[in-house]
Scaffold this motif. Structure first.
Motif, PDB file in Angstrom:
ATOM      1  N   PHE A  40       0.833  -1.198   0.000  1.00 50.37           N
ATOM      2  CA  PHE A  40       0.000   0.000   0.000  1.00 50.37           C
ATOM      3  C   PHE A  40       0.873   1.256   0.000  1.00 50.37           C
ATOM      4  N   LEU A  41       1.845   1.308   0.911  1.00 49.93           N
ATOM      5  CA  LEU A  41       2.724   2.471   0.998  1.00 49.93           C
ATOM      6  C   LEU A  41       3.537   2.660  -0.285  1.00 49.93           C
ATOM      7  N   ASN A  42       4.059   1.576  -0.835  1.00 49.33           N
ATOM      8  CA  ASN A  42       4.810   1.668  -2.088  1.00 49.33           C
ATOM      9  C   ASN A  42       3.932   2.189  -3.223  1.00 49.33           C
ATOM     10  N   THR A  43       2.674   1.776  -3.239  1.00 52.88           N
ATOM     11  CA  THR A  43       1.735   2.248  -4.251  1.00 52.88           C
ATOM     12  C   THR A  43       1.509   3.747  -4.120  1.00 52.88           C
ATOM     13  N   LEU A  44       1.390   4.246  -2.882  1.00 56.52           N
ATOM     14  CA  LEU A  44       1.187   5.682  -2.668  1.00 56.52           C
ATOM     15  C   LEU A  44       2.401   6.482  -3.132  1.00 56.52           C
ATOM     16  N   VAL A  45       3.586   5.998  -2.787  1.00 58.02           N
ATOM     17  CA  VAL A  45       4.812   6.694  -3.189  1.00 58.02           C
ATOM     18  C   VAL A  45       4.935   6.733  -4.709  1.00 58.02           C
ATOM     19  N   LYS A  51       2.807  11.013 -10.519  1.00 55.39           N
ATOM     20  CA  LYS A  51       1.689  11.966 -10.635  1.00 55.39           C
ATOM     21  C   LYS A  51       0.485  11.328 -11.319  1.00 55.39           C
ATOM     22  N   ARG A  52       0.086  10.164 -10.783  1.00 54.71           N
ATOM     23  CA  ARG A  52      -1.065   9.467 -11.364  1.00 54.71           C
ATOM     24  C   ARG A  52      -1.910   8.814 -10.270  1.00 54.71           C
ATOM     25  N   SER A  53      -3.137   8.533 -10.615  1.00 52.34           N
ATOM     26  CA  SER A  53      -4.072   7.879  -9.696  1.00 52.34           C
ATOM     27  C   SER A  53      -3.637   6.443  -9.448  1.00 52.34           C
ATOM     28  N   PHE A  54      -4.207   5.851  -8.397  1.00 49.26           N
ATOM     29  CA  PHE A  54      -3.896   4.456  -8.092  1.00 49.26           C
ATOM     30  C   PHE A  54      -5.147   3.721  -7.659  1.00 49.26           C
ATOM     31  N   SER A  55      -5.055   2.428  -7.726  1.00 51.10           N
ATOM     32  CA  SER A  55      -6.108   1.537  -7.243  1.00 51.10           C
ATOM     33  C   SER A  55      -5.409   0.301  -6.697  1.00 51.10           C
ATOM     34  N   GLU A  71     -11.424  -2.122  -2.042  1.00 56.07           N
ATOM     35  CA  GLU A  71     -10.713  -1.498  -3.152  1.00 56.07           C
ATOM     36  C   GLU A  71     -10.382  -0.097  -2.676  1.00 56.07           C
ATOM     37  N   CYS A  72      -9.141   0.266  -2.763  1.00 54.07           N
ATOM     38  CA  CYS A  72      -8.687   1.594  -2.352  1.00 54.07           C
ATOM     39  C   CYS A  72      -8.298   2.367  -3.605  1.00 54.07           C
ATOM     40  N   HIS A  73      -8.969   3.485  -3.826  1.00 58.78           N
ATOM     41  CA  HIS A  73      -8.723   4.319  -4.995  1.00 58.78           C
ATOM     42  C   HIS A  73      -8.261   5.689  -4.515  1.00 58.78           C
ATOM     43  N   GLY A  74      -7.303   6.243  -5.216  1.00 59.85           N
ATOM     44  CA  GLY A  74      -6.836   7.548  -4.790  1.00 59.85           C
ATOM     45  C   GLY A  74      -6.047   8.264  -5.861  1.00 59.85           C
ATOM     46  N   GLU A  83       3.541  21.202  -6.912  1.00 59.35           N
ATOM     47  CA  GLU A  83       4.008  20.643  -5.645  1.00 59.35           C
ATOM     48  C   GLU A  83       2.929  19.753  -5.035  1.00 59.35           C
ATOM     49  N   PHE A  84       3.343  18.628  -4.491  1.00 56.35           N
ATOM     50  CA  PHE A  84       2.421  17.700  -3.838  1.00 56.35           C
ATOM     51  C   PHE A  84       1.764  18.382  -2.639  1.00 56.35           C
ATOM     52  N   VAL A  85       0.431  18.244  -2.531  1.00 58.17           N
ATOM     53  CA  VAL A  85      -0.325  18.840  -1.431  1.00 58.17           C
ATOM     54  C   VAL A  85      -0.831  17.754  -0.481  1.00 58.17           C
ATOM     55  N   HIS A  86      -1.562  16.791  -1.013  1.00 57.01           N
ATOM     56  CA  HIS A  86      -2.088  15.693  -0.203  1.00 57.01           C
ATOM     57  C   HIS A  86      -2.586  14.575  -1.116  1.00 57.01           C
ATOM     58  N   LEU A  87      -3.004  13.490  -0.485  1.00 49.55           N
ATOM     59  CA  LEU A  87      -3.631  12.385  -1.213  1.00 49.55           C
ATOM     60  C   LEU A  87      -5.130  12.426  -0.963  1.00 49.55           C
TER      61      LEU A  87
END
Length: 95
Positions: A40-45, A51-55, A71-74, A83-87
């Protein structure tokens, strides 16, 4: 990741007993099954870096041997300067 700010839906906030943003993040990580956390953490990074969505599919153990599946989508959110702000993340139970 540049920051640990995470936005989740109200239902998940209630389930995680969210008090503030740091509780939000810490609670989500603890809530995810230990065997799913690193992926999960690797997917977020990777999502932030690319700079793309994930599932991703994750588990939550509600009692020993009993799981709920999600299913986790973000998507990473960036400001006007890139600049990155949040997920922004939402979960759909698929148990």
């Amino acid at each position: 990741m540049a920051t640990t700010t995470l936005r989740v839906n109200i239902r998940l906030q209630q389930e995680l007993a969210v008090v503030d943003e740091s509780t939000n993040w810490d609670s989500l990580l603890k809530w995810i099954h230990p065997l799913d956390r690193l992926f999960f953490l690797n997917t977020l990074v990777r999502s932030e870096d690319e700079k793309r969505s994930f599932s991703v599919d994750i588990r939550h153990e509600i009692s020993e041997g009993v799981h709920r599946y999600f299913e986790c989508h973000g998507s990473p959110v960036f400001d006007h300067e890139g600049e990155f702000v949040h997920l922004a993340v939402f979960l759909v139970e698929v148990t």
